[in-house]
Design a protein around this motif. Sequence first.
Motif, PDB file in Angstrom:
ATOM      1  N   ASP A   1       3.320  12.281  -1.419  1.00 58.53           N
ATOM      2  CA  ASP A   1       4.110  11.358  -0.887  1.00 58.53           C
ATOM      3  C   ASP A   1       5.336  12.850  -0.072  1.00 58.53           C
ATOM      4  O   ASP A   1       5.757  13.290  -0.575  1.00 58.53           O
ATOM      5  CB  ASP A   1       5.384  10.700  -1.929  1.00 58.53           C
ATOM      6  CG  ASP A   1       6.500   9.954  -1.257  1.00 58.53           C
ATOM      7  OD1 ASP A   1       7.081  10.854  -0.004  1.00 58.53           O
ATOM      8  OD2 ASP A   1       7.402   9.314  -1.823  1.00 58.53           O
TER       9      ASP A   1
ATOM     10  N   ASN B   1      -2.851   5.490   0.985  1.00 55.96           N
ATOM     11  CA  ASN B   1      -2.951   4.937  -0.532  1.00 55.96           C
ATOM     12  C   ASN B   1      -4.169   3.428  -0.030  1.00 55.96           C
ATOM     13  O   ASN B   1      -5.138   3.649  -1.022  1.00 55.96           O
ATOM     14  CB  ASN B   1      -1.857   3.863  -0.375  1.00 55.96           C
ATOM     15  CG  ASN B   1      -1.704   3.706  -1.874  1.00 55.96           C
ATOM     16  OD1 ASN B   1      -2.328   4.387  -3.013  1.00 55.96           O
ATOM     17  ND2 ASN B   1      -1.429   2.662  -1.506  1.00 55.96           N
TER      18      ASN B   1
ATOM     19  N   PRO C   1      -1.226   8.507  -4.021  1.00 58.36           N
ATOM     20  CA  PRO C   1      -1.488   9.616  -2.866  1.00 58.36           C
ATOM     21  C   PRO C   1      -0.273   9.759  -2.991  1.00 58.36           C
ATOM     22  O   PRO C   1       1.092   9.903  -3.408  1.00 58.36           O
ATOM     23  CB  PRO C   1      -1.663   8.467  -1.828  1.00 58.36           C
ATOM     24  CG  PRO C   1      -0.293   6.970  -2.210  1.00 58.36           C
ATOM     25  CD  PRO C   1      -0.776   6.903  -3.859  1.00 58.36           C
TER      26      PRO C   1
ATOM     27  N   TYR D   1       2.202   7.182   3.575  1.00 56.08           N
ATOM     28  CA  TYR D   1       2.195   7.464   2.394  1.00 56.08           C
ATOM     29  C   TYR D   1       1.899   5.529   2.627  1.00 56.08           C
ATOM     30  O   TYR D   1      -0.129   5.810   1.559  1.00 56.08           O
ATOM     31  CB  TYR D   1       3.277   6.026   1.925  1.00 56.08           C
ATOM     32  CG  TYR D   1       3.049   6.478  -0.393  1.00 56.08           C
ATOM     33  CD1 TYR D   1       2.859   7.595  -0.743  1.00 56.08           C
ATOM     34  CD2 TYR D   1       3.213   4.851  -0.381  1.00 56.08           C
ATOM     35  CE1 TYR D   1       3.099   7.696  -1.884  1.00 56.08           C
ATOM     36  CE2 TYR D   1       2.875   4.729  -1.898  1.00 56.08           C
ATOM     37  CZ  TYR D   1       2.594   6.271  -2.381  1.00 56.08           C
ATOM     38  OH  TYR D   1       2.850   6.406  -3.988  1.00 56.08           O
TER      39      TYR D   1
ATOM     40  N   SER E   1       7.028   7.911   7.465  1.00 58.00           N
ATOM     41  CA  SER E   1       6.946   8.206   5.868  1.00 58.00           C
ATOM     42  C   SER E   1       6.541   7.206   4.750  1.00 58.00           C
ATOM     43  O   SER E   1       5.393   7.592   4.443  1.00 58.00           O
ATOM     44  CB  SER E   1       7.895   9.101   5.218  1.00 58.00           C
ATOM     45  OG  SER E   1       9.479   7.828   4.426  1.00 58.00           O
ATOM     46  N   ASP E   2       6.836   5.752   4.928  1.00 57.95           N
ATOM     47  CA  ASP E   2       6.043   5.315   4.456  1.00 57.95           C
ATOM     48  C   ASP E   2       4.672   4.291   5.162  1.00 57.95           C
ATOM     49  O   ASP E   2       3.874   3.580   4.233  1.00 57.95           O
ATOM     50  CB  ASP E   2       7.559   3.708   4.510  1.00 57.95           C
ATOM     51  CG  ASP E   2       8.370   3.739   3.658  1.00 57.95           C
ATOM     52  OD1 ASP E   2       8.762   4.415   2.890  1.00 57.95           O
ATOM     53  OD2 ASP E   2       9.719   2.998   4.698  1.00 57.95           O
TER      54      ASP E   2
END
Length: 295
Positions: free
Chosen positions: A80, A112, A78, A108, A104-105
């Motif tokens: 970033d 995903n 995916p 992500y 951000s994590d």
Amino acid sequence: MTKQALFSLSILLLILFHCITTLAQPAAAPTQPANAPVQPANAPAQPAKAPVQPAKAPAQSAKAPTQSAEVPPVLKGPPDITKILGKAGGFSVFIRLLKSTGVSDQIYGQLNNSNNGFTIFAPTDAAFSNLKPGTINSLSDLKKTQLLQFHILNTVVTLSNFQTLSNPVPTEAGDTSAGEFPLTVITAGNQVNISTGLVNTTLGGTVYSDNQLEIYQVEKVLLPVDIFDPKAKAKAKSPAEAPTLSKPTNKNDADTPSVAAKVDESGAVSLGWHGILLSIGVVVVAFIITKGLES
């Protein structure tokens, strides 16, 4: 006697000649093997040509990479958002906050593991520099996370689809049905205006676009009322609560004497005092008259 000696000598000479001839024949045999190595000398000429064929084999293997280049590439992961913003440039503060808060994590991982998409309003470094000093650093970790989530919509919205949104637009920061973190989007032709109640800005250029992620540039940090002016939000709710507050007021008004009643009450008090004074005056006059008669 002489004849016998000559005969014997002749026989010996024949035997000797035969022996010499017999011995001489094997000596000539080595001449044939001497020619035999000539044939092996030509034999290596054939093996010498054999390596020419293996030399062509590398040419075939050299074509192998061409075939592998035609193989479809391995599916990439995916998008970033931090890498995308870093490549675009001018979003270093927003990137740092996305990483430090873990937003951000989170994005992500959701990109995903699901088919969900996101729309992100990315403030530029200039937008953060226009804030008052300490505006961001004074926030708690929770409020920093909510601030970033306020810039994210849990759906993919293209430029042509902003006009289909219903206000207030829900964000990742809270539930707008409960009145949390309202975001208003107004379109006028190709222009998209965003309002938070404290900040008004216009949607800038598109930083990134695909079927999972849309990133737009904004020139102002979207400051939610819930974080930066909760008192204003409480005042905004007060008109809706006004009718409930007015009921006790009406009740108190019902229990409070009217102005006319107050006037009547004060008149009654004044009349009472006049009666008392009149009585005292009568008593005093009667006492004086009585003293005069006695004298």
